[in-house]
Every structure is written in C-alpha cells, then in structure tokens.
Design a protein around this motif. Structure first.
Motif, PDB file in Angstrom:
ATOM      1  N   LYS A   8       3.664  -4.961  -4.492  1.00 49.06           N
ATOM      2  CA  LYS A   8       2.876  -5.782  -3.570  1.00 49.06           C
ATOM      3  C   LYS A   8       1.911  -6.706  -4.325  1.00 49.06           C
ATOM      4  O   LYS A   8       1.683  -7.840  -3.908  1.00 49.06           O
ATOM      5  CB  LYS A   8       2.085  -4.899  -2.605  1.00 49.06           C
ATOM      6  CG  LYS A   8       2.969  -4.149  -1.637  1.00 49.06           C
ATOM      7  CD  LYS A   8       3.695  -5.109  -0.732  1.00 49.06           C
ATOM      8  CE  LYS A   8       4.548  -4.357   0.260  1.00 49.06           C
ATOM      9  NZ  LYS A   8       5.256  -5.229   1.168  1.00 49.06           N
ATOM     10  N   HIS A  12       1.970 -10.766  -4.148  1.00 52.34           N
ATOM     11  CA  HIS A  12       0.757 -11.541  -3.846  1.00 52.34           C
ATOM     12  C   HIS A  12       0.526 -12.616  -4.902  1.00 52.34           C
ATOM     13  O   HIS A  12       0.256 -13.784  -4.568  1.00 52.34           O
ATOM     14  CB  HIS A  12      -0.447 -10.604  -3.769  1.00 52.34           C
ATOM     15  CG  HIS A  12      -1.750 -11.294  -3.571  1.00 52.34           C
ATOM     16  ND1 HIS A  12      -2.046 -12.010  -2.433  1.00 52.34           N
ATOM     17  CD2 HIS A  12      -2.837 -11.392  -4.368  1.00 52.34           C
ATOM     18  CE1 HIS A  12      -3.257 -12.506  -2.535  1.00 52.34           C
ATOM     19  NE2 HIS A  12      -3.758 -12.145  -3.708  1.00 52.34           N
ATOM     20  N   TRP A  42      -5.298 -10.695   2.215  1.00 54.59           N
ATOM     21  CA  TRP A  42      -4.815  -9.646   1.322  1.00 54.59           C
ATOM     22  C   TRP A  42      -5.943  -8.701   0.941  1.00 54.59           C
ATOM     23  O   TRP A  42      -5.762  -7.477   0.923  1.00 54.59           O
ATOM     24  CB  TRP A  42      -4.200 -10.285   0.076  1.00 54.59           C
ATOM     25  CG  TRP A  42      -3.350  -9.350  -0.709  1.00 54.59           C
ATOM     26  CD1 TRP A  42      -2.062  -8.996  -0.426  1.00 54.59           C
ATOM     27  CD2 TRP A  42      -3.706  -8.635  -1.893  1.00 54.59           C
ATOM     28  NE1 TRP A  42      -1.604  -8.127  -1.372  1.00 54.59           N
ATOM     29  CE2 TRP A  42      -2.586  -7.884  -2.286  1.00 54.59           C
ATOM     30  CE3 TRP A  42      -4.853  -8.576  -2.657  1.00 54.59           C
ATOM     31  CZ2 TRP A  42      -2.588  -7.080  -3.409  1.00 54.59           C
ATOM     32  CZ3 TRP A  42      -4.860  -7.769  -3.776  1.00 54.59           C
ATOM     33  CH2 TRP A  42      -3.737  -7.032  -4.132  1.00 54.59           C
ATOM     34  N   CYS A  43      -7.108  -9.250   0.655  1.00 55.34           N
ATOM     35  CA  CYS A  43      -8.262  -8.409   0.295  1.00 55.34           C
ATOM     36  C   CYS A  43      -8.731  -7.570   1.472  1.00 55.34           C
ATOM     37  O   CYS A  43      -9.100  -6.405   1.296  1.00 55.34           O
ATOM     38  CB  CYS A  43      -9.403  -9.270  -0.222  1.00 55.34           C
ATOM     39  SG  CYS A  43      -9.069  -9.991  -1.830  1.00 55.34           S
ATOM     40  N   TYR A  45      -6.848  -6.453   3.888  1.00 55.44           N
ATOM     41  CA  TYR A  45      -5.834  -5.426   4.113  1.00 55.44           C
ATOM     42  C   TYR A  45      -6.018  -4.251   3.156  1.00 55.44           C
ATOM     43  O   TYR A  45      -5.879  -3.094   3.544  1.00 55.44           O
ATOM     44  CB  TYR A  45      -4.436  -6.029   3.953  1.00 55.44           C
ATOM     45  CG  TYR A  45      -3.331  -5.060   4.251  1.00 55.44           C
ATOM     46  CD1 TYR A  45      -2.985  -4.757   5.564  1.00 55.44           C
ATOM     47  CD2 TYR A  45      -2.630  -4.433   3.229  1.00 55.44           C
ATOM     48  CE1 TYR A  45      -1.969  -3.859   5.848  1.00 55.44           C
ATOM     49  CE2 TYR A  45      -1.616  -3.535   3.504  1.00 55.44           C
ATOM     50  CZ  TYR A  45      -1.289  -3.258   4.811  1.00 55.44           C
ATOM     51  OH  TYR A  45      -0.289  -2.358   5.094  1.00 55.44           O
ATOM     52  N   TYR A  46      -6.317  -4.545   1.899  1.00 53.31           N
ATOM     53  CA  TYR A  46      -6.448  -3.501   0.895  1.00 53.31           C
ATOM     54  C   TYR A  46      -7.896  -3.081   0.641  1.00 53.31           C
ATOM     55  O   TYR A  46      -8.174  -2.380  -0.328  1.00 53.31           O
ATOM     56  CB  TYR A  46      -5.798  -3.932  -0.417  1.00 53.31           C
ATOM     57  CG  TYR A  46      -4.293  -3.915  -0.355  1.00 53.31           C
ATOM     58  CD1 TYR A  46      -3.606  -2.720  -0.301  1.00 53.31           C
ATOM     59  CD2 TYR A  46      -3.568  -5.094  -0.320  1.00 53.31           C
ATOM     60  CE1 TYR A  46      -2.226  -2.688  -0.232  1.00 53.31           C
ATOM     61  CE2 TYR A  46      -2.188  -5.082  -0.247  1.00 53.31           C
ATOM     62  CZ  TYR A  46      -1.521  -3.868  -0.204  1.00 53.31           C
ATOM     63  OH  TYR A  46      -0.153  -3.840  -0.121  1.00 53.31           O
TER      64      TYR A  46
END
Length: 77
Positions: A8, A12, A42-43, A45-46
């Motif tokens: 992942k 990205h 993305w940040c 989400y994680y």
C-alpha cells in the motif's frame, strides 16, 4: 503493531509520482491542489495505526519528487 503494508505504501508513492508526472507543466498551485486530497486522505486513513515511520519515509520521498519537479520547471536549485 499494525502498520501500513509495504504494498500500500508503494501504491501511494506510485500514485504521487503519476500525479506529479501528469502535472509536469502545470502551475505550482494546480499541483498542490491535486496532491493535497491524495496525501490528506491517505494520512487520515492510516492515522489510527502505528505509522509514524511510514509517514516520515513517504514525506521524504514526496519531498524528493517535488524537488525534482521544481528542478525540471526552473532549471535551478
């Protein structure tokens, strides 16, 4: 510990690289407007997992890609 998978992270970084390549001749504001939702999403989400080192490495890669973009655009730096 839960971390973002290497696959992942690679996807990205590839998406960021493709976006920067697509906006090679665009203005700086247009590139920022395109990259902001990608990075923020993305940040977000994680953000719930242990990903400080992953964020740092992605930041380093993005900085080098943007620096190369700036060199291409201006011929300086």
């Amino acid at each position: 510990m839960i971390k973002p998978s290497k696959k992942k992270v690679a996807l990205h970084i590839q998406k960021l690289r493709d976006t920067i390549d697509a906006y090679k001749t665009a203005s700086q504001a247009a590139l920022i407007n395109k990259l902001n939702p990608i990075v923020r999403g993305w940040c977000n989400y994680y953000s719930r997992v242990c990903s400080k080192q992953t964020f740092a490495s992605c930041d380093k890669v993005l900085f080098s890609q943007l620096r190369a973009w700036a060199r291409y655009r201006t011929g300086k730096i």
